[in-house]
Design an enzyme around this catalytic site. Structure first.
Site, PDB file in Angstrom:
ATOM      1  CG  LEU A  96       8.738  49.113  43.382  1.00  0.00           C
ATOM      2  CD1 LEU A  96       8.050  48.176  44.348  1.00  0.00           C
ATOM      3  CD2 LEU A  96      10.233  49.099  43.616  1.00  0.00           C
ATOM      4  CB  SER A 143      17.869  44.354  49.367  1.00  0.00           C
ATOM      5  OG  SER A 143      18.500  43.550  48.412  1.00  0.00           O
ATOM      6  CG  LEU A 144      20.058  48.769  47.251  1.00  0.00           C
ATOM      7  CD1 LEU A 144      20.098  50.219  46.776  1.00  0.00           C
ATOM      8  CD2 LEU A 144      20.304  47.847  46.069  1.00  0.00           C
ATOM      9  CD  GLU A 167       9.238  50.798  52.342  1.00  0.00           C
ATOM     10  OE1 GLU A 167       9.058  49.658  51.877  1.00  0.00           O
ATOM     11  OE2 GLU A 167       9.781  51.006  53.439  1.00  0.00           O
ATOM     12  N   GLY A 171      25.703  42.197  39.462  1.00  0.00           N
ATOM     13  CA  GLY A 171      24.881  43.190  40.154  1.00  0.00           C
ATOM     14  C   GLY A 171      25.719  43.780  41.285  1.00  0.00           C
ATOM     15  CD  GLN A 231       9.900  42.725  51.088  1.00  0.00           C
ATOM     16  OE1 GLN A 231      10.782  43.227  50.405  1.00  0.00           O
ATOM     17  NE2 GLN A 231       9.862  42.853  52.397  1.00  0.00           N
ATOM     18  NE  ARG A 237      14.611  43.288  50.522  1.00  0.00           N
ATOM     19  CZ  ARG A 237      14.432  44.478  49.940  1.00  0.00           C
ATOM     20  NH1 ARG A 237      14.994  45.554  50.450  1.00  0.00           N
ATOM     21  NH2 ARG A 237      13.705  44.588  48.845  1.00  0.00           N
ATOM     22  CG  HIS A 265       7.050  46.857  47.344  1.00  0.00           C
ATOM     23  ND1 HIS A 265       6.214  47.950  47.363  1.00  0.00           N
ATOM     24  CD2 HIS A 265       8.287  47.319  47.644  1.00  0.00           C
ATOM     25  CE1 HIS A 265       6.933  49.030  47.658  1.00  0.00           C
ATOM     26  NE2 HIS A 265       8.187  48.669  47.836  1.00  0.00           N
ATOM     27  CG  HIS A 314       9.819  44.062  45.838  1.00  0.00           C
ATOM     28  ND1 HIS A 314      10.164  44.713  44.672  1.00  0.00           N
ATOM     29  CD2 HIS A 314      10.569  44.620  46.816  1.00  0.00           C
ATOM     30  CE1 HIS A 314      11.097  45.623  44.953  1.00  0.00           C
ATOM     31  NE2 HIS A 314      11.373  45.569  46.238  1.00  0.00           N
ATOM     32  CE1 TYR A 315      16.077  41.134  48.241  1.00  0.00           C
ATOM     33  CE2 TYR A 315      15.131  39.936  50.100  1.00  0.00           C
ATOM     34  CZ  TYR A 315      16.237  40.428  49.428  1.00  0.00           C
ATOM     35  OH  TYR A 315      17.492  40.238  49.944  1.00  0.00           O
ATOM     36  CG  HIS A 360      16.199  43.555  39.414  1.00  0.00           C
ATOM     37  ND1 HIS A 360      15.271  44.113  38.560  1.00  0.00           N
ATOM     38  CD2 HIS A 360      15.684  43.681  40.659  1.00  0.00           C
ATOM     39  CE1 HIS A 360      14.228  44.546  39.271  1.00  0.00           C
ATOM     40  NE2 HIS A 360      14.460  44.287  40.547  1.00  0.00           N
ATOM     41  NE  ARG A 370       9.528  47.283  51.263  1.00  0.00           N
ATOM     42  CZ  ARG A 370      10.553  47.343  50.431  1.00  0.00           C
ATOM     43  NH1 ARG A 370      11.081  46.225  49.938  1.00  0.00           N
ATOM     44  NH2 ARG A 370      11.057  48.497  50.072  1.00  0.00           N
ATOM     45  CB  ALA A 378      17.629  49.513  43.800  1.00  0.00           C
ATOM     46  CD1 TRP A 407      30.234  35.638  27.505  1.00  0.00           C
ATOM     47  CD2 TRP A 407      31.306  33.805  28.225  1.00  0.00           C
ATOM     48  NE1 TRP A 407      31.358  35.480  26.728  1.00  0.00           N
ATOM     49  CE2 TRP A 407      32.028  34.357  27.151  1.00  0.00           C
ATOM     50  CE3 TRP A 407      31.798  32.654  28.842  1.00  0.00           C
ATOM     51  CZ2 TRP A 407      33.208  33.788  26.671  1.00  0.00           C
ATOM     52  CZ3 TRP A 407      32.969  32.085  28.376  1.00  0.00           C
ATOM     53  CH2 TRP A 407      33.654  32.635  27.286  1.00  0.00           C
ATOM     54  CG  PHE A 465      12.774  53.145  53.012  1.00  0.00           C
ATOM     55  CD1 PHE A 465      12.731  54.417  52.484  1.00  0.00           C
ATOM     56  CD2 PHE A 465      12.841  52.063  52.129  1.00  0.00           C
ATOM     57  CE1 PHE A 465      12.757  54.627  51.114  1.00  0.00           C
ATOM     58  CE2 PHE A 465      12.868  52.266  50.759  1.00  0.00           C
ATOM     59  CZ  PHE A 465      12.824  53.545  50.247  1.00  0.00           C
TER      60      PHE A 465
END
Ligand SMILES: Cc1cc2nc3c(=O)[nH]c(=O)nc-3n(C[C@H](O)[C@H](O)[C@H](O)COP(=O)(O)OP(=O)(O)OC[C@H]3O[C@@H](n4cnc5c(N)ncnc54)[C@H](O)[C@@H]3O)c2cc1C
Length: 557
Positions: free
Chosen positions: A239, A377-378, A242, A12, A227, A372, A229, A337-338, A41, A273, A45, A152, A114
């Site tokens: 989702l 997060s990103l 936001e 990721g 979290q 958060r 959301h 969500h998180y 995942h 949140r 986003a 793998w 946000f």
């Protein structure tokens, strides 16, 4: 047998950002991932990535304070400071690598506001921010010669004299297990959404990385901080980003009132949140919801704006509920969500297990604390993915050669064969669902001693019953049935740690809101919970929170 300097588990954003750093640094780096990298995942986003850019009149301290307040003062302030200070450079660096961020009418990088933040500092690529970032990092990593073991599945870490020295992984295509030796390992295996049902997370988010590190002796920290959301679509749990509220959407109750005026008079729908989710749940519980939901209203934004700026959300509303955002408010509710909790690391990604690093959602640095902020997060993945790799490159210089031990490979072969040989038993999917629903019921937006104990009982039952799980597919090629069973083992580990953390914390803070102890208690609980897996069972401990310059105050939005 395969051998590298640095092995990264997960492709990721955290894993690939670490990989780019590693290969650019000239090391022999490999990434192992259970799905194709761009199916991680992170790809889902939509909303964006935060960065306080000084040429916008923004500054790192303002971002840091919003993040710390958002965390309900549980984040380590030294770690937040690093994230906020490095954010601008990290995002501009992504742009230079080739991410085409959306721009405003003047041609500057576009922003939206946000939740929990006073300033619009969220940068985005249409509704595909994660996907755009992931593709660019993948392309960069490949350009520099990254080795990818794709599809793998890691079954164990290899430890020698208490030091992590590689991993054992199942090649899903052939069904063969292999040893991948390395001088250092970074776990970047993502979140654990599937501990709960429903969740906005992909079905691959099963907490494998958390469990692998835990089994190697690294503690999980603040696992009670889950979290929910505020806007997941009724019935499906999908989702609704936001970005909708960031662009001006309202939340309405059954009577058509903008109820956030009561709960967060200043920030309204853009409070943090945990606050918005609790407000919605209160409306629902007190009879002002509609079939367990409240409404997300975008009508006043107008059709062309919705289609241009939030086209993806319009698609979801039309396809899943047959509703048109320009005409109808859509039913939504809080959804898991998180996971703010994760493997405890320092600001260089080091875990308590020597040779083992962690970054991204599976790690807890901790910059998110008890809640958060959206789009942080990103940012966390790229800033701390990069730092972990930088530190690991230094560390491997001191490591002489790799392990020759094959005992973990043999142990895993026996473990998998035993699962395959079990003639009949419980299906892993049914067992997971039952436990995950109990987790949502017991450790939800609101929780109390009794509800958390019920969740814990369900987890204990799942752990017992896991011994009876059978795998019906006996084949070698892409045996998903076998993989789901192995994932369930990891899911149960995470659930055990979440229950232990939740039962330990005797206060309400951020996402951990206990209806039986409603106050935050800085005197006794301004600290992290740590859960260790030991031969004698779980051990719960605590550690201090790093406070640098922002003393905890009451949190008001
Ligand atoms: C729907 C959705 C929308 C979101 N929107 C935003 C947003 O707009 N802004 C924001 O900041 N955050 C957002 N988030 C959160 C954010 O996307 C994630 O926290 C972040 O992308 C996680 O990145 P990661 O690199 O840690 O893990 P992931 O992207 O989840 O990657 C995990 C990797 O680990 C690999 N892996 C896992 N287990 C194994 C195993 N056993 N063996 C081998 N490989 C394994 C997987 O194959 C994968 O490559 C969103 C999350 C969701 C679910």
């Amino acid at each position: 047998m395969y051998e590298h300097d640095l092995l990264i588990i997960g492709a990721g954003l955290a894993g690939l950002r670490a990989a780019v750093e590693g290969v650019r640094g000239g090391a022999d780096v490999a990434v192992v991932t259970k799905v194709h990298p761009v199916r991680s995942h992170s790809n889902a986003a939509q909303g964006g990535i935060n960065a306080p850019l000084t040429d916008r009149g923004d500054d790192w301290e303002s971002h840091a304070l919003d993040t710390i307040k958002g965390s309900d003062y549980l984040a380590d302030q030294d770690a937040v400071e690093i994230m906020s200070r490095e954010a601008g450079e990290a995002v501009i660096e992504l742009e230079h690598m080739g991410v085409i961020f959306s721009r405003d009418d003047e041609g500057r990088l576009g922003t939206r506001r946000f939740g929990g933040q006073k300033v619009a500092r969220t940068f985005f690529v249409g509704a595909i921010t994660g996907s755009a970032l992931l593709h660019v990092l993948y392309e960069q990593a490949i350009k520099y010669g990254l080795r990818v073991y794709e599809e793998w599945f890691v079954t164990s870490l290899i430890e020698e004299d208490g030091v992590v020295r590689g991993a054992v992984a199942l090649d899903l295509r052939t069904g063969e297990l292999h040893t991948i030796r390395a001088k250092a390992v970074i776990i970047a295996a993502g979140g654990a959404g599937r501990v709960f049902e429903p969740s906005t997370n992909a079905i691959i988010c099963t907490g494998d990385g958390l469990a692998l590190a835990w089994r190697a002796g690294a503690p999980m920290m603040d696992m009670e901080m889950v979290q929910y959301h505020p806007t997941t679509l009724a019935r499906t749990g999908i989702l609704m980003s936001e970005a909708a509220r960031g662009e001006g959407a309202y939340l309405l109750n059954k009577q058509g009132d903008r109820f956030m005026e009561t709960y967060a008079p200043e920030y309204l729908e853009l409070a943090s949140r945990d606050v918005v989710s609790r407000s919605e749940q209160t409306e629902i519980n007190e009879g002002r919801g509609i079939d367990g939901n409240v409404l997300l209203d975008l009508r006043h934004l107008g059709r062309s704006f919705i289609e241009e700026r939030l086209g993806y959300l319009q698609e979801v509303a039309v396809e899943f509920l047959g509703m048109d955002l320009a005409n109808d408010p859509v039913p939504i509710r809080p959804g898991m969500h998180y996971i703010m909790g994760g493997i405890k690391t320092d600001v260089n990604g080091r875990t308590e297990a020597p040779g083992l690093y962690a970054a991204g959602e599976c790690a807890n640095v901790s910059v998110h604390g008890a809640n958060r902020l959206g789009a942080n997060s990103l940012l966390d993945t790229v800033v701390f993915g990069r730092r972990a790799a930088r530190h690991a490159l230094e560390y491997i210089k001191s490591v002489n050669g790799t392990s020759r031990d094959e005992s973990q490979l043999e142990a895993d072969k026996a473990r998998l064969q035993a699962l395959l040989d079990r003639p009949q038993g419980i299906r892993s999917a049914a067992l997971r669902r039952e436990m995950a629903e109990a987790m949502t019921e017991g450790i939800g937006v609101f929780r109390d001693q009794a509800s958390m104990e019920r969740a814990e009982t369900a987890v204990r039952r799942a752990r017992d019953q896991f011994a009876n799980v059978s795998v019906q597919d006996k084949g070698k090629t892409f045996n998903m049935d076998l993989m789901f069973a192995l994932e369930l083992d990891y899911v149960i580990d995470c659930a055990e740690a979440i229950c232990a953390g939740a039962l330990a914390r005797k206060e309400s803070r951020g996402a951990h809101y206990r209806t039986d102890i409603t106050q935050r208690d800085d005197e006794n609980w301004l600290k992290h919970t740590l859960v260790y897996k030991t031969d004698e069972g779980l051990r719960v401990d605590t550690s201090p929170v790093a406070i640098t310059k922002w003393e905890p105050v009451k949190r008001v939005y």
